[in-house]
Structure formats: C-alpha cells, structure tokens
Design an enzyme around this catalytic site. Structure first.
Site, PDB file in Angstrom:
ATOM      1  N   ASP A  95      90.608   7.326  87.603  1.00  0.00           N
ATOM      2  CA  ASP A  95      88.876   8.506  87.731  1.00  0.00           C
ATOM      3  C   ASP A  95      88.332   8.374  87.971  1.00  0.00           C
ATOM      4  O   ASP A  95      87.199   7.396  87.078  1.00  0.00           O
ATOM      5  CB  ASP A  95      90.100   8.923  86.007  1.00  0.00           C
ATOM      6  CG  ASP A  95      88.144   9.859  85.861  1.00  0.00           C
ATOM      7  OD1 ASP A  95      87.292  10.992  86.177  1.00  0.00           O
ATOM      8  OD2 ASP A  95      88.065  10.519  84.424  1.00  0.00           O
TER       9      ASP A  95
ATOM     10  N   LYS B  56      79.184  10.785  93.320  1.00  0.00           N
ATOM     11  CA  LYS B  56      80.241  11.471  93.885  1.00  0.00           C
ATOM     12  C   LYS B  56      79.800  13.098  94.158  1.00  0.00           C
ATOM     13  O   LYS B  56      80.455  13.584  94.523  1.00  0.00           O
ATOM     14  CB  LYS B  56      80.887  11.716  92.477  1.00  0.00           C
ATOM     15  CG  LYS B  56      81.989  12.535  92.535  1.00  0.00           C
ATOM     16  CD  LYS B  56      83.387  12.797  90.953  1.00  0.00           C
ATOM     17  CE  LYS B  56      84.101  13.777  90.962  1.00  0.00           C
ATOM     18  NZ  LYS B  56      85.081  13.357  89.528  1.00  0.00           N
TER      19      LYS B  56
ATOM     20  N   GLU C 287      91.965  16.740  89.159  1.00  0.00           N
ATOM     21  CA  GLU C 287      91.584  16.330  87.282  1.00  0.00           C
ATOM     22  C   GLU C 287      92.892  16.885  86.549  1.00  0.00           C
ATOM     23  O   GLU C 287      93.448  16.467  85.419  1.00  0.00           O
ATOM     24  CB  GLU C 287      90.346  16.289  86.996  1.00  0.00           C
ATOM     25  CG  GLU C 287      89.808  15.009  88.135  1.00  0.00           C
ATOM     26  CD  GLU C 287      88.417  15.424  87.986  1.00  0.00           C
ATOM     27  OE1 GLU C 287      87.304  15.926  87.563  1.00  0.00           O
ATOM     28  OE2 GLU C 287      87.369  14.588  89.201  1.00  0.00           O
TER      29      GLU C 287
ATOM     30  N   ASP D 154      87.581  21.531  80.129  1.00  0.00           N
ATOM     31  CA  ASP D 154      86.857  20.081  80.785  1.00  0.00           C
ATOM     32  C   ASP D 154      85.502  20.012  80.482  1.00  0.00           C
ATOM     33  O   ASP D 154      84.934  20.545  81.686  1.00  0.00           O
ATOM     34  CB  ASP D 154      87.626  19.377  82.534  1.00  0.00           C
ATOM     35  CG  ASP D 154      87.126  17.761  82.517  1.00  0.00           C
ATOM     36  OD1 ASP D 154      85.939  17.485  82.114  1.00  0.00           O
ATOM     37  OD2 ASP D 154      87.259  17.303  83.607  1.00  0.00           O
TER      38      ASP D 154
END
Ligand code: AMP
Length: 575
Positions: free
Chosen positions: A6, A68, A145, A168
C-alpha cells in the site's frame, strides 16, 4: 515471492501472504506504518520513513514527502542538489519496504502488487509501475485500493453477485468507491472523493477549539514547537476518543499547565461541517451507478480516520446498517494487496477474480455553443466518454463546423469534469480537412475508444466523404520512456540506501536534531552535549553500552518534549 504494497501519501505498508493468510511486515523500527518520506543523509545515503519524517523540519532542503500527489507529472523535487521525480522518490520507499519484506521472509523479493487510488489516471498508474521497476520490483498489475479492501474482507469469495461501497477516510483524503462482483468479475463501478478532507482536519478542529481559550494569543500559532506539541496532544485526544467518551488536550505554556477536556459529543459538534462534506462524494458515487444505498450489500471501512466512532455512526446512519470493520482500517488495503499477491502465486482460485477498471475522468472535445443572442462561445467541453464508464469502452458523438464552407476543423481533446476546457487537461489535437460545404452537411463522427491499458484512440470520420482520421493518445508527456527508465534505474542503483539495521539509531538522532533546532540557550547546549555523548557510544560499537544508552537517550528526548521548565527557551520564531 510476491509482496503486497500500500504505497500511501503519508504512510506505506507492506504485507505478504504467508502460512495461508495475509500478514503485515514490520520495518526496521518494528512498526508496520512507514512514513512515505525520503531524505538524503549527510553521507549521501537515502533515509526512508520516520527518520526522514523527522528531517522534514531540520533538513527541508534534503527531504521530501507527499510526493504521491505529483505522480504522473514531470514535476521534480530537488534534494541535496539532485533532482528527483515522484517515481524515483516512491522507488526509495518501495526499496525500503522490499528490504523489510526480505528480512521478514528470509528470501529475495522480485515482484509486487502495488495499490493505487481508483481515481488514479493512466499516467499516475504508469508512474507507479515505473516506481516499482526502479525499485527492482516487477509490477504486473496495479490493484485499486478499494478493490484491495474488498479482497481483504474476502468479498471475492462470496461467489454470487454482490455490490458494496468502500468508504476510505485517510489522513488527508476521502475516497468513495462502489464495487460490483458479478460472475467472478470484480469491477469498480464508480469512484468519487474529496482530496482535501481527512483525519488531519479533525485534529486541526481540536487545535482550533483549544485556541478559543483567552490565555492563548494567535501569535502562538507561529511557535513551531508549541504547535507541534499541541497538534500531538490533539491527535492523542482524538485517538483516545475512539476508545472512550472523554479525553484531555494538555499542554504547558510558560510553566503553567493548560488543559481542555473534550467529550466525544463536543468533538462531533465541532466536526459537523467536516462530516457534512462526507455526504457529497457518497451521493455522487451512488448517482453515477444509479444505485440506492439499500441496494448495496455491504459497506467496507478503510483509512485510519474511520476508527472514530463518530465516523462509524455517521456511516451507519447514512446507509442504515453497520459497516464491516473487523480489519484495522489503516491496514486493510495492504492486507488486500497481500491477498492478491497470494492469489497470483497460487494462480488458481485467485485467477478467477478478474478485475476491470473504469475511466476515472470524463474524456471529450472542445466545442462552441450557441448563445441566446445568436453569438457563439468557444472553449466549452463536450464529454464523449463519461466519468466512471467501465473500460474498454467506445462511444461516438457527432459534431458540426461553426460556419458554412469551413475548410478545416481542429479537434481538441480533453480530460476532466469542468464545463470549460481551460479547466480540464489537454490530451491532444487532431486536424481535419473539410470540404467547403454548408455546416449542416459537414458533420463529423468522433469516436473515442478507451482500452484497459489506458490508451485512448480518437477516430474522426467526415460523414459526407467517409474519410477517417485517427489519433492514439498514449501515456502523457510527463512519463519516462523505457530507455529513460533503464537509465534512471542504473543511476538509482548507485545511490546507497541507509542500512536497515541502524535505522532505529538513525531515527533517534534525527529526532534529537529536530528537538535541538527548536530549543535555545542552555537547554540547547545541554542537549547538544547529550547528542555528542550518544554518538560517541555508537562509535565505540559496544552493544552492551549501545542498548541501554539508546533507551535512556530516547526517554530523555521524550521528557524534553513534554517538560515544562524548558518553555522559556522555546524558539518563538517559526522555523
Ligand atoms: P491513513 O491515511 O489511513 O493512515 O489514516 C491516517 C488518519 O487516521 C490520521 O488522520 C490519523 O489521525 C487517523 N487515525 C489513525 N488511528 C486513529 C484512531 N485510533 N482514532 C482516530 N483517528 C485515527
């Protein structure tokens, strides 16, 4: 051996499929969360994780975080006078996780399943795969994800048809995805989110509440050490409220104890505006899939902030049922990546789970529209493939020139959701020669075909002549070519990673440096002497001395960070 990773914005985790189950892998500090931070140490070696995070404050010019966010662009960050792209910085994080997995498994690791947000564009996915290659990891397939979260819960084993929503809420982002499992095919049907909403906003709301006290001047917000400690206290109060009804935010200022009791109910009240914002992406995802909440079979929680009871309550109310949360929500994505890795290694039962994707953005062309006064306005966006359409997909729309006898038409291709093309991303252009006909007779069929590899093919057929013009939009100018990847791989191999077995000490020293820089006067001098003494013990390389010295050095740093008599020596200047 294949590992599951992850690769997160703030933290990354690695997990493996071992002894018939997904297991999280600890890093050199014995922790499962590795901050996604990279720093160049004074000897030129690369530090990853907590030590690098400590250096964000002390050595900002040599340290990078949150990269990211610019994956898939050609933005570069300069560290110790060298330029790095997001793929390269991510490669350092991946190398570090790979080393952790190798130490855990006792065997080399050559392949990984890496997770990416469902809304990641093709360019962002390609950049993530490149990061894997640069770290010496083969990445056959990236896993969304939310799909990973679903795999961790064994949704792929349900067998029959099922639909579920993954909610999430991480530190800084909120992602909602609706997935469908049908005849062994798991599909992301829709994804929506808010890139500026997460658990950190809740911590900040507690800090703001604390600042309502009369004795706190707004100037204190410039005191980096005070703000950091207040933030840490607010963070632990927030976490305590995940377990009990009340908590306390505590801080000392000029020798005085300041405390604020906070109850779960009052936290919920101050967070009301933030919680309200959780609704919109959920509604958008449901709207995009044409589903009502009662048509969902399950709600899966992911992201550390969904540990909060007030978030769980809100989700329960929103959907009229309890969400699934047996797995730690901040670990569920990594666990799912390990399940996928396990399936890939066994390549039997798991191969049965086919995953399809959606195009995360709308794709379309620039058009002119007719206004009420008879004039036309250019620069408008006409979507051909709508956001969240399942790929592969092919769609056609017809367009006409603006005026009669127009002899050329420039087709400008864009991706995005905005009404005006200037707010969307330009992907390419296609020039079409036209016959000088009346505009109504000069129609052009524009076909967009978007395949699973993220290639968009644009085909424009002039209806009258049936002449077709083609354009394939591949990747993105911000991406590296195969040769460039090979070249960078060789360059990165030359850069040394900091040895894993000394990471604990290196992290402690980085923390000491940070605290040192935030102090002044005698205390600072005293801490300086303590650091030198500790460094001396390490240089002597006697493990019998190092272990106790490490413990007392760490305890001493903890006490400095919470010690009241040091406050008059805090540097009031922001750093
Ligand atoms: P993630 O990006 O998934 O690691 O989520 C990080 C966010 O989760 C941060 O804002 C943390 O403060 C929050 N978080 C982690 N654990 C807890 C907890 N026990 N209670 C409340 N928030 C938490």
């Amino acid at each position: 051996m294949i590992i599951g990773i992850d690769l997160g914005t703030t933290n990354s985790l690695v997990a493996v499929w071992k002894d018939g189950r997904a297991q999280l892998v600890p890093n050199g500090l014995g922790e499962t969360l590795t901050p996604s931070c990279v720093s160049v140490d004074k000897d030129g070696s690369i530090l990853v994780g907590k030590a690098a995070r400590e250096r964000l404050q002390t050595h900002p010019e040599n340290t990078a975080s949150v990269f990211k966010r610019f994956m898939g662009s050609d933005k570069k960050v300069s560290l110790a006078k060298k330029e790095f792209r997001a793929e390269e910085l991510s490669a350092f994080v991946l190398k570090s996780l790979k080393a952790d997995a190798e130490a855990f498994l006792g065997e080399p690791v050559t392949e990984a399943v890496i997770t990416v947000p469902a809304y990641f564009s093709d360019a962002q996915r390609k950049a993530t795969r490149t990061a894997g290659l640069l770290a010496g990891l083969k990445v056959d397939r990236l896993l969304n994800e939310p799909t990973a979260a679903a795999l961790a819960y064994g949704m792929h084993q349900i067998g029959s048809e099922c639909r579920f929503l993954v909610f999430d809420l991480g530190g800084g982002t909120f992602d909602v995805s609706i997935l469908e499992l049908f005849e062994g095919v798991m599909e992301v049907r829709a994804s929506a989110g808010d890139n500026f909403l997460g658990g950190e906003d809740i911590t900040n709301a507690i800090v703001d509440l604390f600042f309502q006290r009369k004795e706190l001047s707004a100037n204190l917000r410039n005191n980096a050490m005070f703000m950091q400690r207040l933030g840490a206290s607010a963070e632990s109060a927030k976490r305590a409220l995940s377990l009990g009804q009340t908590a306390q935010v505590q801080i000392q200022l000029d020798g005085k104890d300041l405390a604020m009791d906070i109850e779960e109910a009052s936290l919920e009240k101050i967070c009301a505006p933030l919680l309200k914002r959780l609704r919109e992406p959920v509604e958008r995802a449901l709207r995009d899939t044409n589903l009502r909440s009662n048509q969902l079979d399950s709600i899966v929680l992911a992201g550390g902030a969904t540990r909060m009871p007030l978030v769980k309550r809100l989700v329960t109310l929103m959907f009229g049922r309890f969400p699934a949360n047996d797995i730690n929500p901040d670990e569920v994505v990594a666990m799912g990546a390990a399940v996928q890795a396990g399936l890939k290694m066994k390549d039997s039962a798991l191969e049965e789970v086919v995953m399809t994707d959606v195009s995360p953005y709308s794709l379309g062309v620039e058009v002119s529209i007719n206004l009420a006064d008879g004039k036309t306005a250019s620069g408008h966006f006409s979507p051909i493939i709508e956001r969240n359409s399942t790929v592969p997909i092919s769609r056609v729309s017809q367009y006409f020139p603006v005026v009669d006898k127009q002899t050329r038409l420039a087709l400008e291709i864009y991706q995005g959701e905005s009404r005006l093309v200037k707010d969307n991303i330009h992907l390419g252009s296609l020039e079409l020669p036209l016959e000088p006909l009346a505009r109504a007779d000069n129609g052009v069929d524009v076909r967009f075909t978007y395949d699973v590899n993220g290639l968009l093919e644009v085909q424009a057929t002039i209806v009258k002549t049936q002449k077709t013009h083609r354009l394939v939009i591949q990747g993105n100018p911000g991406l590296l070519s195969d040769d460039e990847i090979q070249q960078r791989f060789i360059e990165l191999e030359k850069i040394k990673m900091h040895p894993r077995d000394t990471m604990e000490i290196r992290t402690l020293l980085a923390r000491a440096d940070r605290i040192y820089q935030q102090l002044r006067g005698d205390v600072r001098a005293w801490l300086g002497a303590q650091i030198s003494e500790f460094e001396q013990v390490i240089e002597n390389q006697n493990p019998r001395q190092i272990i106790p010295a490490q413990k007392s050095f760490s305890d001493m740093l903890t006490s400095i960070e919470s010690d009241s008599h040091l406050h008059s020596n805090f540097d009031p200047q922001p750093n």
